[in-house]
Design a protein around this motif. Sequence first.
Motif, PDB file in Angstrom:
ATOM      1  N   UNK A 132      66.312  22.743  50.570  1.00 51.97           N
ATOM      2  CA  UNK A 132      66.595  24.133  50.185  1.00 51.97           C
ATOM      3  C   UNK A 132      68.062  24.475  50.468  1.00 51.97           C
ATOM      4  N   UNK A 133      68.594  23.974  51.583  1.00 54.17           N
ATOM      5  CA  UNK A 133      70.014  24.207  51.876  1.00 54.17           C
ATOM      6  C   UNK A 133      70.884  23.596  50.779  1.00 54.17           C
ATOM      7  N   UNK A 134      70.520  22.397  50.330  1.00 54.53           N
ATOM      8  CA  UNK A 134      71.284  21.761  49.238  1.00 54.53           C
ATOM      9  C   UNK A 134      71.167  22.590  47.953  1.00 54.53           C
TER      10      UNK A 134
ATOM     11  N   UNK B 185      62.530  23.978  44.495  1.00 58.12           N
ATOM     12  CA  UNK B 185      63.862  24.377  44.932  1.00 58.12           C
ATOM     13  C   UNK B 185      64.596  25.251  43.939  1.00 58.12           C
ATOM     14  N   UNK B 186      63.893  25.867  43.009  1.00 53.28           N
ATOM     15  CA  UNK B 186      64.514  26.720  42.001  1.00 53.28           C
ATOM     16  C   UNK B 186      64.890  28.054  42.631  1.00 53.28           C
ATOM     17  N   UNK B 187      66.147  28.479  42.425  1.00 52.81           N
ATOM     18  CA  UNK B 187      66.545  29.808  42.894  1.00 52.81           C
ATOM     19  C   UNK B 187      65.971  30.837  41.929  1.00 52.81           C
ATOM     20  N   UNK B 188      65.275  31.825  42.475  1.00 54.89           N
ATOM     21  CA  UNK B 188      64.577  32.771  41.609  1.00 54.89           C
ATOM     22  C   UNK B 188      65.115  34.194  41.726  1.00 54.89           C
ATOM     23  N   UNK B 189      65.759  34.514  42.839  1.00 55.93           N
ATOM     24  CA  UNK B 189      66.338  35.853  42.988  1.00 55.93           C
ATOM     25  C   UNK B 189      67.342  35.821  44.128  1.00 55.93           C
ATOM     26  N   UNK B 190      68.358  36.652  44.030  1.00 59.16           N
ATOM     27  CA  UNK B 190      69.386  36.647  45.075  1.00 59.16           C
ATOM     28  C   UNK B 190      70.187  37.938  45.042  1.00 59.16           C
ATOM     29  N   UNK B 191      70.689  38.308  46.202  1.00 57.33           N
ATOM     30  CA  UNK B 191      71.700  39.347  46.273  1.00 57.33           C
ATOM     31  C   UNK B 191      73.029  38.662  46.539  1.00 57.33           C
ATOM     32  N   UNK B 192      74.099  39.200  45.934  1.00 58.85           N
ATOM     33  CA  UNK B 192      75.407  38.560  46.028  1.00 58.85           C
ATOM     34  C   UNK B 192      76.487  39.583  46.328  1.00 58.85           C
ATOM     35  N   UNK B 193      77.559  39.133  46.987  1.00 53.87           N
ATOM     36  CA  UNK B 193      78.699  40.028  47.197  1.00 53.87           C
ATOM     37  C   UNK B 193      79.293  40.450  45.854  1.00 53.87           C
ATOM     38  N   UNK B 194      79.910  41.607  45.857  1.00 53.61           N
ATOM     39  CA  UNK B 194      80.572  42.070  44.647  1.00 53.61           C
ATOM     40  C   UNK B 194      82.080  41.920  44.819  1.00 53.61           C
ATOM     41  N   UNK B 195      82.677  40.908  44.200  1.00 49.77           N
ATOM     42  CA  UNK B 195      84.106  40.702  44.364  1.00 49.77           C
ATOM     43  C   UNK B 195      84.905  41.798  43.669  1.00 49.77           C
ATOM     44  N   UNK B 196      86.200  41.821  43.967  1.00 50.10           N
ATOM     45  CA  UNK B 196      87.071  42.875  43.432  1.00 50.10           C
ATOM     46  C   UNK B 196      87.079  42.856  41.912  1.00 50.10           C
ATOM     47  N   UNK B 197      87.158  41.650  41.317  1.00 44.17           N
ATOM     48  CA  UNK B 197      87.241  41.596  39.858  1.00 44.17           C
ATOM     49  C   UNK B 197      85.946  42.082  39.202  1.00 44.17           C
ATOM     50  N   UNK B 198      84.804  41.851  39.875  1.00 38.71           N
ATOM     51  CA  UNK B 198      83.538  42.334  39.314  1.00 38.71           C
ATOM     52  C   UNK B 198      83.461  43.853  39.429  1.00 38.71           C
ATOM     53  N   UNK B 199      83.945  44.383  40.544  1.00 34.51           N
ATOM     54  CA  UNK B 199      83.947  45.842  40.705  1.00 34.51           C
ATOM     55  C   UNK B 199      84.846  46.484  39.636  1.00 34.51           C
ATOM     56  N   UNK B 200      85.991  45.833  39.369  1.00 35.80           N
ATOM     57  CA  UNK B 200      86.894  46.343  38.341  1.00 35.80           C
ATOM     58  C   UNK B 200      86.226  46.291  36.969  1.00 35.80           C
ATOM     59  N   UNK B 201      85.442  45.243  36.742  1.00 34.05           N
ATOM     60  CA  UNK B 201      84.727  45.119  35.466  1.00 34.05           C
ATOM     61  C   UNK B 201      83.744  46.273  35.289  1.00 34.05           C
ATOM     62  N   UNK B 202      83.019  46.587  36.348  1.00 33.89           N
ATOM     63  CA  UNK B 202      82.057  47.685  36.265  1.00 33.89           C
ATOM     64  C   UNK B 202      82.773  49.023  36.090  1.00 33.89           C
TER      65      UNK B 202
END
Length: 338
Positions: free
Chosen positions: A55-57, A254-271
Motif C-alpha cells: 500500500x505504501x508503494x 491497491x487501487x487508490x479510490x479517494x483522496x484529499x490533496x493539498x491545493x497548490x498556488x497554481x491550482x488556487x489561481x486556476x480556481x
Amino acid sequence: MEAVGFKCERCGAPLEVSPETIVAICPYCGFPNHLSGNLKTENIYIVPTKDKNAIAKAFWDRVNRDFDLKRMKEQIEIVDIEGHYAPYWVGNVHVEGDVRYMVREEECHTDSKGNTHCHTVERHYHDYVDEVLNLIGSARRQVKSFGVDDIIVHYSRAKPKGRKLLELDEDQWGKIKLEILNTEIDETQAKMIMREDAIDVIRNRYSAKADRIEQFDIKADEPQNVSLVLLPMWTVYYKHENSIYHAVFAGWDGRDIAATEPMPVWRRAQYMTGVVLGIVIGAAGAAYGGANGSAILSVLSLIIGAGASGYFGSLVLEGQRTERSTGIMGSFMGGLKR
C-alpha cells in the motif's frame, strides 16, 4: 469494551465484543464466533488484502502519477498507514412489476414556407420490469467515513474473489489479518433493507428519466445468495507543510479510490480564474440581453455566471482537493441505503 468470558471457539483467545456485536472474528486465528442475531458463519467471505508495504508503494506510485502531487513530492511525508476489514452484505434481489410514466418531449415540424415550429408534448410510456439486482451495502450502522461509498463502487466493478473465512487456517489468516470492524446488522435485517433498496433503485431510475411517474407497482422477492463479505480498506495519512491529508486504497488490488490533496498556488489561481470568468459571463450576458431586449438571455447568463463563480469559489474556500477514481456519482446502483 472487553467482556470477560467471551473466548474464541477455536483457539480460546479472548474476544473484544460490544453489545452490538453479532459475530466476533478472532484476531489471533481468524475464526468467526457467532454471538447473536441471524447469521451463518459458513456464509462469511473475506477478500484477502495486500500488505502495508504494497500500500505504501501504491501511495508513492499515485504521487508520481498525479500532476499536482508529483510537483510537491519532496515536501510530502507519510505519517501513518492504517488498514481494516469492513463487513458488507451482498445478495441478489429479483424485482418485477409495472411502471407507467410521462416524459415531456419537444416535437418540431416544418411548414410549407420552410419555417420550423416546435412545441412540447407529453408522451406516456409503460414498462414491464423483470430483472435481478446485485446489491451491496455496509453491515454497520455508522458508515459515513471517507471512502466507504467509493470502495463499494470499486468492489461492484472489480468483483474480487473472496474466500470462506471458515476455511482459512491460522497461518493463512496470519498473512492477511487486519483489524476487523464489528458487524452490526444481521442477515434478517440485511434482507429487509435489500428488498426496500431494490424497489428504491428502480424508483430512482425512473425518477431520473421521467417528468412524472403515474403508476409504480414493483414487487421485490426474497433476496438470494446473501453473504457477508469482509473488504480490506487502507488509509494513508500524509503530511504536506503543516496539514494532514489522506488517501484511501482498496486492499485487494491497491487501487487508490479517494483522496484529499493539498491545493497548490497554481491550482488556487486556476480556481480564482474560474470565479472571475463566471462573473464576466454573468455581467456580459446580462448586458447583451438588456441591450437586445432579451430578459431570458439576461437571466440565464446571470444564473450560469453565478453558478460557475459559486462552484469555483467553494473550491478555493475548501482549501484542499478531493479526488475520486471511482466516479461514484450516477453509478451507485446496488448500494444498500441507511
